[in-house]
Design a protein around this motif. Structure first.
Motif, short mmCIF file in Angstrom:
data_model
loop_
_atom_site.label_atom_id
_atom_site.label_comp_id
_atom_site.label_asym_id
_atom_site.label_seq_id
_atom_site.Cartn_x
_atom_site.Cartn_y
_atom_site.Cartn_z
N TYR A 144 -13.39 4.80 13.45
CA TYR A 144 -12.49 4.86 13.38
C TYR A 144 -11.55 3.47 13.91
CZ TYR A 144 -10.58 4.67 18.05
OH TYR A 144 -9.03 4.01 19.59
N VAL A 172 -4.42 7.88 -2.52
CA VAL A 172 -5.32 9.32 -1.38
C VAL A 172 -6.47 9.28 -1.85
CG1 VAL A 172 -4.70 11.58 -1.38
CG2 VAL A 172 -2.94 9.65 -1.25
N THR A 218 -9.41 11.24 -2.12
CA THR A 218 -9.54 12.70 -1.76
C THR A 218 -10.79 13.62 -1.32
OG1 THR A 218 -9.84 13.17 -4.34
CG2 THR A 218 -7.77 13.62 -4.03
N LEU A 273 -16.67 4.98 6.46
CA LEU A 273 -15.14 4.65 7.48
C LEU A 273 -15.13 5.26 9.11
CD1 LEU A 273 -12.92 6.75 5.21
CD2 LEU A 273 -13.21 3.84 5.32
N ILE A 328 -12.84 17.36 8.21
CA ILE A 328 -13.69 17.79 6.96
C ILE A 328 -15.42 17.78 7.60
CG2 ILE A 328 -12.29 15.94 5.65
CD1 ILE A 328 -14.62 14.03 6.61
N LYS A 329 -15.63 18.62 9.06
CA LYS A 329 -17.30 18.77 9.30
C LYS A 329 -17.33 19.78 9.71
CE LYS A 329 -18.61 13.79 7.75
NZ LYS A 329 -19.26 13.00 7.91
N GLU A 386 -17.03 9.57 2.61
CA GLU A 386 -16.77 7.84 2.88
C GLU A 386 -16.96 7.21 4.32
OE1 GLU A 386 -14.52 5.38 1.24
OE2 GLU A 386 -14.68 7.13 -0.47
N ALA A 387 -18.62 7.79 4.20
CA ALA A 387 -19.59 7.59 4.86
C ALA A 387 -19.43 6.04 6.29
CB ALA A 387 -20.72 7.89 4.88
N PRO A 409 -7.50 1.93 1.28
CA PRO A 409 -7.67 2.84 0.12
C PRO A 409 -6.67 2.44 -0.27
CG PRO A 409 -7.02 4.55 1.47
CD PRO A 409 -7.39 3.48 2.11
N GLY A 444 -5.47 5.72 4.85
CA GLY A 444 -6.40 6.87 5.51
C GLY A 444 -7.40 6.41 6.47
N ASN A 445 -7.56 6.77 7.40
CA ASN A 445 -8.49 6.90 8.08
C ASN A 445 -9.05 7.83 9.48
OD1 ASN A 445 -9.18 5.01 10.51
ND2 ASN A 445 -7.76 4.35 11.46
N VAL A 446 -10.01 7.52 9.68
CA VAL A 446 -11.45 8.88 9.69
C VAL A 446 -12.03 8.83 11.43
CG1 VAL A 446 -12.85 7.84 8.59
CG2 VAL A 446 -13.05 10.76 8.87
N ARG A 447 -12.26 9.52 11.91
CA ARG A 447 -13.11 10.05 13.13
C ARG A 447 -14.41 10.49 12.54
NH1 ARG A 447 -11.55 8.96 18.66
NH2 ARG A 447 -14.00 9.68 19.41
N GLU A 448 -15.13 9.61 12.50
CA GLU A 448 -16.79 10.32 11.70
C GLU A 448 -17.36 11.31 12.38
OE1 GLU A 448 -18.68 10.22 8.88
OE2 GLU A 448 -17.63 9.87 7.94
N GLN A 479 0.91 -1.02 -0.09
CA GLN A 479 0.39 0.12 0.08
C GLN A 479 1.09 0.59 -0.10
OE1 GLN A 479 -3.13 0.08 -0.32
NE2 GLN A 479 -3.92 -1.98 -0.01
N TRP A 498 -13.17 12.81 1.41
CA TRP A 498 -13.15 11.65 2.56
C TRP A 498 -14.92 12.04 2.89
CZ3 TRP A 498 -10.40 8.17 4.47
CH2 TRP A 498 -9.04 7.70 4.30
N SER A 499 -15.43 13.40 2.66
CA SER A 499 -17.21 13.61 3.02
C SER A 499 -17.74 12.52 2.81
CB SER A 499 -16.99 14.86 3.13
OG SER A 499 -17.22 14.81 1.29
N ALA A 525 -0.72 4.14 0.33
CA ALA A 525 -1.87 5.60 0.97
C ALA A 525 -2.54 4.14 1.68
CB ALA A 525 -2.11 6.85 -0.11
N VAL A 553 -9.51 0.99 7.21
CA VAL A 553 -9.93 0.90 5.59
C VAL A 553 -8.10 1.02 4.82
CG1 VAL A 553 -11.11 3.01 3.81
CG2 VAL A 553 -12.05 1.77 5.91
#
Lengths: 177, 224
Positions: B20, B8, B10, B18, A79-80, B15-16, B5, A45-49, A41, B12-13, A43, B3
């Protein structure tokens, strides 16, 4: 063999080399590497929604030789706008750590035993991103796990002075020959 | 769920799905802090600190200390326990100039008894640029380290700082729960009891927690 099946097989055989070429070019790896092992891999990404925070890490190469350095771009994006006030440890927004296959730390951007003090607040407005680039030194042969994390903490709900750690973290694999 | 990917992402909004996830390896990523610090600059801090013997995991440490900080530059003194067989709390002093490599000194000539209190202090000596870290041991103050910050040109005006007293740990280690902050603050000429008359910030990172029990900033800690 019917003419219909012959046409199908011809199309499949014709597409197969094209697929291999595409696979090789997408991963930026030697063709042999793509065919003989899992693609590395480049890249993550990881997110805290719940917080609207996204951590990404991108390396430009997943393989290298001893003595070389691999560039890694890291970003944290709001992002939010669910949260604006963040708190970071001693001015270090991100921590990159390289672990060998036994889980032993072989390199890190965080100095050993950096005690310091409490994390410091900063504002990251909705849509804004913190970006940093790092050079990862390759000093041993083998396969390593690059852990990229942010030191970001966020305030507990209103009425409390406490903070909690976002835990955002991603892992990438790097091979050194 | 992690996740993965292949390139990258771009936007992210979108990607609901995803969520923690935590790292799968031990990551000495961040410090968990619980303690108090002054909201104004002073010239020194002192406190008695209980020495405990917390569990410390690989790559981690836990510490109780007093210190002075200006921005990301600090001088601190207290005890720290690192991981390892036979590891025990040790007297330490750490100095770091912002962006630099931290310098840490250990003082095994002052062995610590678990369950006992030891007083530490950090203060400006009055000699230009010189700050001092001390431990009260065998009935008198012993100098652990003098730090001359003259060489740090942009830091040359540092003659006062935020003053801290804190318990701290990394990741999953236990909080020392050792602070007994009947502390003092140095104003450059005298030491005064650190009471609620001084504007003070109380801060902690979950799962650690601390509260002030009385006007003397005798603070109580909780932790895992």
């Amino acid at each position: 063999m019917s003419s219909k099946n012959f046409a199908k097989q011809t199309i499949l055989l014709g597409l197969f080399p094209l697929f291999i070429v595409l696979l090789s070019s997408c991963t930026s790896l030697p063709l042999e590497a793509s065919m003989t092992s899992c693609p590395l891999q480049l890249a993550y990404g990881n997110v805290r929604e719940d917080l609207g925070l996204v951590l990404t890490a991108k390396i430009y190469r997943a393989e290298g030789r001893i003595g070389e350095k691999i560039k890694c771009d890291v970003s944290l994006r709001n992002i939010k706008g669910r949260i604006e006030r963040l708190s970071f440890t001693d001015g270090e927004y991100f921590v990159l750590t390289l672990f060998d296959q036994n889980g032993k730390k072989v390199w890190s951007t965080m100095p050993d035993l950096l005690i310091g003090g409490p994390s410091r607040d900063m504002v990251l407005e909705s849509g804004d991103t913190i970006e940093r680039s790092y050079l990862i030194p390759l000093e041993q042969v083998g396969e390593f796990q690059l852990n990229v994390s942010t030191t970001a903490k966020v305030p507990c709900p209103a009425g409390s002075d406490g903070y909690y750690f976002t835990g955002l973290s991603v892992n990438l694999t790097i091979r050194v020959r | 769920m992690t996740v993965e990917p292949s390139s990258v992402v771009t936007d992210w909004s979108t990607e609901a799905h995803l969520i923690y996830s935590t790292a799968t390896v031990a990551t000495p990523t961040t410090h968990f802090f619980a303690g108090v610090y002054t909201a104004n600059y002073f010239k020194g801090v002192s406190a008695s600190i209980l020495v405990t013997n917390p569990v410390v995991y690989y790559n981690h440490w836990t510490s109780a200390w007093v210190g002075c900080m200006s921005g990301y530059t600090w001088l601190q003194a207290g005890w720290v326990k690192e991981a390892g067989v036979g590891a025990k709390p040790r007297v330490f002093v750490q100095f770091r100039y912002y962006g630099g490599t931290p310098e840490t000194w250990f003082f095994d000539q002052y062995p610590l008894t678990i369950g006992s209190y030891y007083a530490f202090r950090v203060f400006y000596t009055g000699t230009p640029y010189v700050w001092r870290a001390q431990i009260y041991y065998n009935g008198s103050w012993q100098t652990l380290r003098d730090v001359n910050i003259r060489s740090f040109l942009s830091f040359g005006s540092f003659s006062s700082a935020d003053c801290y007293a804190a318990d701290e740990t990394v990741e999953t280690g236990q909080l020392p729960r050792g602070m007994n902050l009947n502390g003092s603050i140095y104003n450059g000429s005298s030491w005064n009891t650190w009471t609620s008359t001084y504007s003070t910030v109380l801060k902690w990172d979950q799962p650690l927690y601390c509260v002030v029990r009385n006007p003397y900033y005798n603070i109580e800690y909780w932790g895992p």
